[in-house]
Write an enzyme that holds these catalytic residues in place. Structure first.
Site, mmCIF file in Angstrom:
data_model
loop_
_atom_site.group_PDB
_atom_site.id
_atom_site.type_symbol
_atom_site.label_atom_id
_atom_site.label_comp_id
_atom_site.label_asym_id
_atom_site.label_seq_id
_atom_site.Cartn_x
_atom_site.Cartn_y
_atom_site.Cartn_z
ATOM 1 N N HIS A 1 -9.954 11.252 -13.945
ATOM 2 C CA HIS A 1 -10.324 12.026 -11.880
ATOM 3 C C HIS A 1 -11.451 12.989 -12.380
ATOM 4 C CE1 HIS A 1 -7.675 9.019 -9.832
ATOM 5 N NE2 HIS A 1 -6.412 10.136 -10.543
ATOM 6 N N LEU B 1 -30.803 13.448 1.926
ATOM 7 C CA LEU B 1 -29.944 12.697 1.793
ATOM 8 C C LEU B 1 -28.286 13.625 3.065
ATOM 9 C CD1 LEU B 1 -27.823 9.948 0.066
ATOM 10 C CD2 LEU B 1 -27.313 12.122 -1.193
ATOM 11 N N ASP C 1 -13.723 3.923 -7.895
ATOM 12 C CA ASP C 1 -12.300 2.792 -8.790
ATOM 13 C C ASP C 1 -12.231 3.126 -10.346
ATOM 14 O OD1 ASP C 1 -9.651 2.406 -8.345
ATOM 15 O OD2 ASP C 1 -10.003 0.367 -8.141
HETATM 16 C C1 IPE Z 1 -9.538 2.870 -3.583
HETATM 17 O O1 IPE Z 1 -8.920 2.695 -4.575
HETATM 18 C C2 IPE Z 1 -9.372 4.182 -3.161
HETATM 19 C C3 IPE Z 1 -10.562 5.360 -3.794
HETATM 20 C C4 IPE Z 1 -11.738 4.741 -4.559
HETATM 21 C C5 IPE Z 1 -10.504 6.446 -2.997
HETATM 22 P P1 IPE Z 1 -7.567 2.543 -5.204
HETATM 23 O O2 IPE Z 1 -6.638 2.337 -6.247
HETATM 24 O O3 IPE Z 1 -6.233 3.549 -3.927
HETATM 25 O O4 IPE Z 1 -7.171 0.581 -4.777
HETATM 26 P P2 IPE Z 1 -6.206 -0.499 -4.673
HETATM 27 O O5 IPE Z 1 -5.029 0.395 -5.033
HETATM 28 O O6 IPE Z 1 -6.793 -1.228 -6.397
HETATM 29 O O7 IPE Z 1 -6.477 -1.484 -3.892
HETATM 30 C C1 IPE Z 2 -9.964 5.748 -8.726
HETATM 31 O O1 IPE Z 2 -9.906 5.743 -9.407
HETATM 32 C C2 IPE Z 2 -9.974 7.347 -7.813
HETATM 33 C C3 IPE Z 2 -9.271 7.362 -6.634
HETATM 34 C C4 IPE Z 2 -8.740 6.331 -6.124
HETATM 35 C C5 IPE Z 2 -8.893 8.654 -6.525
HETATM 36 P P1 IPE Z 2 -8.607 4.364 -9.684
HETATM 37 O O2 IPE Z 2 -7.735 6.528 -10.017
HETATM 38 O O3 IPE Z 2 -7.888 4.009 -9.072
HETATM 39 O O4 IPE Z 2 -8.363 4.883 -10.967
HETATM 40 P P2 IPE Z 2 -7.616 3.302 -11.337
HETATM 41 O O5 IPE Z 2 -7.449 2.131 -10.561
HETATM 42 O O6 IPE Z 2 -6.000 3.624 -11.497
HETATM 43 O O7 IPE Z 2 -8.534 3.245 -12.901
HETATM 44 MG MG MG Z 3 -8.126 2.565 -8.678
#
Ligand code: IPE
Ligand code: IPE
Ligand code: MG
Length: 239
Positions: free
Chosen positions: A29, A123, A12
């Site tokens: 990303h 792995l 995240d």
């Molecule tokens: C969790 O992150 C999902 C992934 C890392 C794929 P999110 O960014 O979607 O989670 P929330 O919305 O903060 O709970």
């Molecule tokens: C996690 O990073 C990646 C996915 C959920 C695909 P985010 O896109 O949720 O990044 P933040 O949380 O908005 O910074």
């Molecule tokens: Mg996020």
């Protein structure tokens, strides 16, 4: 020191990483993918048997369509382009989630990669794509109900072990350590059943800034924990 057998990572913080640099979220990303590759290589090098990466949740469809589209393409591209690299690291690719809802191209890229790497012995890299713990449990309940209806299973036969065999992680050990980058202190619907006794480690480091040293720090923290599984401390038992 014992290493975790299964590490699961909630990757995240990509969006925030990009926004802080005045870049579009998708740039985060792309950088996140680069980091994921580096962490896969490091996990393989450490000899950890299973790594699950949370790449896209069942709730992530709520994001703007451009971001969802970009993520899906990135995923498809990565799976197809990294095949040789996965083979070089002797990685077995698996995937969990409602894969049938992905684009046909993504599905075939995944199927091809899983087939090609199935005989590797290193792995196990388990990608959680369109994955949600609740969706997974609902799907398993449906499958169990069907077996009962067909007379192949009785309700009394359903126990934790049998139920686990209906989950998409069947055959994999439960995660010992769940790492979340980006600082949030929640599971966001990740491995709800399997993570029952996982040690949770959250770091404020945003995923694109996550490095092998951050993985090492998480493993070291894990090694300091005392896992009691509901019992009493080994020390307490001696007193
Ligand atoms: C969790 O992150 C999902 C992934 C890392 C794929 P999110 O960014 O979607 O989670 P929330 O919305 O903060 O709970
Ligand atoms: C996690 O990073 C990646 C996915 C959920 C695909 P985010 O896109 O949720 O990044 P933040 O949380 O908005 O910074
Ligand atoms: Mg996020």
């Amino acid at each position: 020191m014992t290493l975790p057998k299964h590490i699961a990572i909630i990757m995240d913080g990509n969006g925030r990483w990009a926004q802080r640099r005045g870049l579009p979220r998708v740039a985060g990303h792309r950088e996140g993918l680069r980091v994921a590759k580096e962490i896969v290589a490091e996990t393989a090098r450490l000899g950890i048997p299973v790594l699950t990466l949370f790449a896209f949740s069942t709730e992530n469809w709520r994001r703007p369509p451009e971001e969802v589209g970009f993520l899906m393409e990135l995923l498809e591209e990565a799976v197809a382009q990294e095949l040789a690299e996965l083979a070089r690291h002797n990685v077995v690719l698996r995937a969990i989630g409602r894969l049938g809802e992905l684009s046909p191209r993504a599905q075939s890229a995944l199927a091809r990669a899983m087939e090609t790497t199935a005989h590797n012995t290193g792995l196990i890299l388990n990608l959680a794509i369109n994955y949600g713990g609740r969706a997974e449990i609902v799907d398993a309940v449906r499958a169990v109900a069907q077996r009962v209806q067909q007379g192949e299973l009785t309700p009394e036969m359903v126990n934790e072990e049998v139920f686990s065999s209906f989950l998409t992680t069947a055959g994999l050990p439960d995660p010992d350590l769940i790492i979340r980058s980006g600082g949030e202190l929640r599971l966001s619907n990740f491995l709800l059943w399997q993570g029952a006794y996982a040690e949770f480690y959250s770091t404020p480091v945003l995923w694109p800034d996550f490095r092998p040293c951050d993985l090492h720090a998480a493993i070291e923290a894990y090694q300091q924990r005392e896992r009691r599984f509901g019992s009493v401390s080994v020390k307490g038992r001696e007193e």
